[in-house]
Design an enzyme around this catalytic site. Structure first.
Site, PDB file in Angstrom:
ATOM      1  N   CYS A  13      21.878  70.276  -5.411  1.00 24.86           N
ATOM      2  CA  CYS A  13      22.270  71.320  -6.752  1.00 24.86           C
ATOM      3  C   CYS A  13      23.691  70.761  -6.980  1.00 24.86           C
ATOM      4  O   CYS A  13      24.386  70.121  -6.375  1.00 24.86           O
ATOM      5  CB  CYS A  13      22.323  72.683  -5.923  1.00 24.86           C
ATOM      6  SG  CYS A  13      23.454  73.100  -4.678  1.00 24.86           S
ATOM      7  N   CYS A  16      26.419  70.590  -4.495  1.00 20.08           N
ATOM      8  CA  CYS A  16      26.310  69.451  -3.828  1.00 20.08           C
ATOM      9  C   CYS A  16      27.217  68.284  -4.359  1.00 20.08           C
ATOM     10  O   CYS A  16      27.950  67.873  -3.701  1.00 20.08           O
ATOM     11  CB  CYS A  16      25.031  68.993  -3.693  1.00 20.08           C
ATOM     12  SG  CYS A  16      23.776  70.024  -2.699  1.00 20.08           S
ATOM     13  N   ASP A 443      20.600  60.310 -36.447  1.00 21.64           N
ATOM     14  CA  ASP A 443      20.375  58.933 -37.112  1.00 21.64           C
ATOM     15  C   ASP A 443      19.488  59.138 -38.293  1.00 21.64           C
ATOM     16  O   ASP A 443      19.063  59.991 -38.568  1.00 21.64           O
ATOM     17  CB  ASP A 443      19.254  58.502 -35.953  1.00 21.64           C
ATOM     18  CG  ASP A 443      19.055  56.818 -36.529  1.00 21.64           C
ATOM     19  OD1 ASP A 443      19.790  56.021 -36.804  1.00 21.64           O
ATOM     20  OD2 ASP A 443      17.901  56.883 -36.566  1.00 21.64           O
ATOM     21  N   ASP A 642      15.590  58.160 -33.160  1.00 12.74           N
ATOM     22  CA  ASP A 642      14.158  57.718 -32.689  1.00 12.74           C
ATOM     23  C   ASP A 642      14.126  56.354 -32.352  1.00 12.74           C
ATOM     24  O   ASP A 642      12.959  55.826 -32.024  1.00 12.74           O
ATOM     25  CB  ASP A 642      13.258  57.933 -33.900  1.00 12.74           C
ATOM     26  CG  ASP A 642      13.611  56.995 -35.146  1.00 12.74           C
ATOM     27  OD1 ASP A 642      14.859  56.674 -35.241  1.00 12.74           O
ATOM     28  OD2 ASP A 642      12.599  56.449 -35.678  1.00 12.74           O
ATOM     29  N   ASP A 646      19.410  53.986 -30.602  1.00 15.92           N
ATOM     30  CA  ASP A 646      19.930  55.407 -30.278  1.00 15.92           C
ATOM     31  C   ASP A 646      19.847  55.616 -28.911  1.00 15.92           C
ATOM     32  O   ASP A 646      20.683  56.471 -28.526  1.00 15.92           O
ATOM     33  CB  ASP A 646      19.070  56.302 -31.081  1.00 15.92           C
ATOM     34  CG  ASP A 646      18.947  56.154 -32.518  1.00 15.92           C
ATOM     35  OD1 ASP A 646      19.887  55.696 -33.190  1.00 15.92           O
ATOM     36  OD2 ASP A 646      18.061  56.283 -33.130  1.00 15.92           O
TER      37      ASP A 646
END
Length: 755
Positions: A13, A16, A443, A642, A646
């Site tokens: 978590c 931690c 983009d 996409d 990117d």
């Protein structure tokens, strides 16, 4: 200063990762440390003159975790990483299955008599209460064993005064089991001494099913989390697969095929049509058109000739050429993209869970209250049993079941609602972070636009109709594989035009084509090609400039006597994009467009969409750098893209959002995937995140409120005055009610509507 990457295991978590950062940050010589919970990695910058790597490992070990230097990047490293994640998923799956099986059996045995389910006679009646309790304990033991890691890590961090969610789980389930065992002894005592009231009382005070349910639900959540963590290595592996494994080089005057790893700077490499370029270099012979969409995002192939640069992982569309290698191995553009994805992923700080922040104070306080109440009641002369049940009641009512459910249940419902609306949310962190996004970076190619060129204008010369020009143009372009040619042919097919066969087809790289049609020679190409052929363009040159200003790509058509006209194509804006951008701006979100396209095209798109800011001719590293720059200004950034180009920006952004039609690498690198390829779903994702986070905060408040309200009552604070005392049984009931409230509240998210 030296920067080194480490693999850290044992973290579960945000508490931690914070503990590891604190421990390493205190070591003399360390200037900065960043721990990534999702990838279980740590990047440390330190003075190697003051510090040895072993001291960093020791600091992590002293904090209760394990660390080891990460080996150099490469395919073997990725294979080992992927194998390690697969092993973790397999282990968690086994734990979930075992836990579920024994939990169902235990719930049947424990709850069966209450609802009239058939049970063996040796488990029924007060005379068999000890047998019933023992069977429940035996069914609990396998669940405790397969999930022993919670107790090992939770108690260890508790002892080191840095409690985390494991501590909450260990305390809560451990208290339930401990009291159940105590009740089992009391039942045995009552049976042995004929005290049936004691037997009846403690036969209802078995909380083994509470312990198994806590452990099972938490382990199920860990299993789902581990599956999403495997995406990181998948993304990098897919990036590596873009580059070819072998290359044809000129050595000793002959062509030789060698592994890409054996290439050296200065090698002359031969590239034929359809081949991928293995490394970066400069063309020394020949010319071609190269598809650079994997790197730049530009949808139209770029003409290349002698002296031009070529980039690794790009695709040669037409023509053969030779180039000299200038950057190989880790220096290539593709290798740099891979490094950016890794570094951006490692630098993405995990979101601090509110439950972890509460647990840092809540758990020690609860333990202290339980111990104090136990001691005080003993000192006041009350029986040991009275003091013990009081202390256990405090622990049971403080059980972190509701606190642990508060976030994952809301996340589960929120992600389910996202899926119903075509939004795949791959991590709880993304869903939590999206609510605070104030800047969305888009983009252009394939995100704002369709990603493929389409014919927009057909302008014939006098004496020709648009259909005649389109028919001539499509017939000429049909043998070509250029995307603009494909767009013209597709438009002719849509118009139902019959294409004529061509002869003597000749492609001139970077210029255009020449062919014979019906015995007549025709030309098609760009301005330079027409000028070289001596074609008088007249007013069509001005029209072409006007089209180019609109972000369109014009193509001239002519015969040997005169200009026949212009056909223009463009990567058109999706119909949903303007509305989506307007909605984002109405939400107070700043929208920025980044693209590898030329400035003229980008500016035309900016005007069409009403955007404030656009960055054109942007390479992958520039996209990632732009995201980082916005983050340094205090912005919460979502990146929508996409393509492979990117991927670094998607990884660097606070929230990476991939268009569903994008490449696998973009999808793997992103936190959220829009299945319907509709930018309006970005708005929906942000609204869903806001609703989910609001629900999580409500859940955490009520979980904490219910527990905190019952603690004074469980500790016996009102017993001397009013005789009010909360038994462990009622404490468990209150704890269950808080869980029911949290789950019911989270289910309200099912009514979420995007508008």
């Amino acid at each position: 200063m030296k920067k080194e990457k480490y693999t850290v295991t044992g973290m579960t978590c945000a508490a931690c990762s914070a503990a590891v950062e604190r421990a390493v940050g205190k070591v003399e010589g360390v200037s900065s440390v960043t721990v990534n919970l999702l990838s279980n990695s740590m990047v440390v910058e330190y003075d190697e003159n003051l510090l040895e790597p072993s001291q960093i490992v020791t600091a992590v070990s002293d904090a209760g975790y394990l660390a080891a230097p990460a080996s150099a990047a490469g395919e073997k490293t990725q294979a080992r990483a992927a194998g390690g994640i697969e092993d973790e998923i397999a282990q968690l799956k086994t734990r979930v299955v075992i836990s579920l099986v024994f939990m169902v059996l235990l719930m049947y045995v424990a709850m069966g008599p209450m609802v009239g389910l058939p049970l063996p006679s040796f488990l029924l009646g007060l005379e068999n209460a000890a047998t019933m309790a023992l069977v429940q304990l035996l069914l609990t033991l396998p669940v405790l064993y397969v999930n022993r890691a919670y107790f090992q890590m939770g108690l260890k961090t508790l002892c080191r005064r840095s409690p985390n969610m494991d501590s909450l789980i260990a305390i809560g389930s451990g208290a339930a089991v401990a009291y159940g065992i105590f009740a089992l002894f009391r039942i045995s005592y009552g049976l042995g001494h004929g005290e049936w009231a004691v037997v009846a009382r403690y036969s209802h005070d078995l909380y083994f099913e509470s312990a198994t349910m806590i452990l099972t639900l938490i382990t199920l959540g860990k299993f789902l989390e581990a599956r999403s963590k495997g995406r990181t290595s998948d993304a990098i592996a897919r990036l590596m697969d873009l580059a070819p494994k072998t290359a044809t080089v000129i050595r000793g005057g002959a062509e030789v095929e060698v592994p890409v790893a054996d290439l050296v700077v200065g090698d002359i490499i031969v590239i034929r049509p359809g081949q991928s370029i293995p490394v970066d270099g400069i063309i020394v012979e020949g010319s071609s058109a190269i598809d650079e969409s994997a790197i730049t995002g530009e949808s139209i192939p770029v003409a290349k000739t002698v002296g031009d640069q070529v980039i690794s992982a790009t695709l040669n569309k037409a023509g053969s050429f030779k180039f000299q290698a200038t950057r190989i191995g880790d220096d290539t553009t593709l290798a740099q993209i891979i490094r950016l994805v890794e570094e951006a992923g490692a630098s993405k700080a995990p979101i601090a869970k509110l439950a972890d922040k509460i647990s840092a104070v809540f758990v020690p306080v609860v333990i202290a209250i339980a111990l104090v109440s136990f001691v005080i009641w003993l000192l006041l002369g009350y029986p040991f049993e009275f003091a013990l049940t009081t202390a256990v009641a405090v622990l049971v009512i403080s059980c972190p079941c509701a606190l642990g459910l508060a976030t994952p249940v809301a996340i589960m419902v929120g992600t389910g609602q996202g899926a119903l609306h075509g939004i795949l949310i791959k991590s709880a962190e993304a869903l939590e972070t999206a609510h605070s996004v104030d800047t969305v970076v888009l983009d252009k190619t394939g995100t704002i636009t369709a990603g493929t060129p389409q014919v927009t204008d057909v302008i014939p010369a006098p004496g020709l109709t648009p259909e005649e020009l389109l028919q001539i143009g499509a017939s000429l372009e049909k043998p070509s594989e250029h995307p603009l040619a494909e767009a013209i042919v597709a438009e002719a097919n849509r118009a139902g035009l019959e294409l004529a066969p061509v002869e003597e087809f000749l492609a001139v790289p970077g210029r255009g084509i020449q062919a014979r049609l019906g015995g007549q020679t025709y030309l098609a190409g760009n301005l330079a090609f027409m000028q070289e052929q001596g074609v008088n363009l007249g007013e069509f040159e001005a029209k072409a400039d006007e089209l180019a200003e609109q972000g369109k790509t014009p193509m001239y058509f002519a015969d040997t006597r005169r200009i026949l006209g212009l056909i223009a194509a463009a990567d058109l804006v999706k119909p949903s994009s303007p509305g989506a951008i307007a909605e984002l701006q109405q939400l107070g979100v700043d929208v920025v467009m980044l693209t590898g396209d030329n400035r003229r095209t980008a500016e035309a798109i900016r005007k069409e969409l009403g955007l404030r800011l656009v960055r054109a001719e942007v390479l992958p590293e520039d996209k990632e750098r732009e995201i980082h720059s916005l983050q340094e200004q205090g912005k919460k950034v979502a990146m929508v893209g996409d393509g492979v180009n990117d991927a670094p920006a998607l990884a660097r952004a606070d929230v990476g959002i991939a268009i569903g039609a994008g490449t696998d690498v973009a999808l793997e690198s992103a936190d959220i995937v829009l299945v319907k390829n509709d930018l309006r779903d970005v708005v929906t994702a942000i609204k869903l995140s806001k609703a989910t986070l609001r629900n999580i905060k409500q859940n955490l408040f009520w979980a904490f409120f219910y527990n905190s309200l019952g603690i004074p009552l469980a500790a016996g604070l009102f017993y001397p005055l009013f005789g009010w005392r909360l038994s462990p049984m009622y404490a468990a009931a209150a704890m269950s009610l808080s869980s029911i409230f949290v789950v019911t509240n989270a289910l309200r998210l099912r009514k979420f509507k995007p508008n």
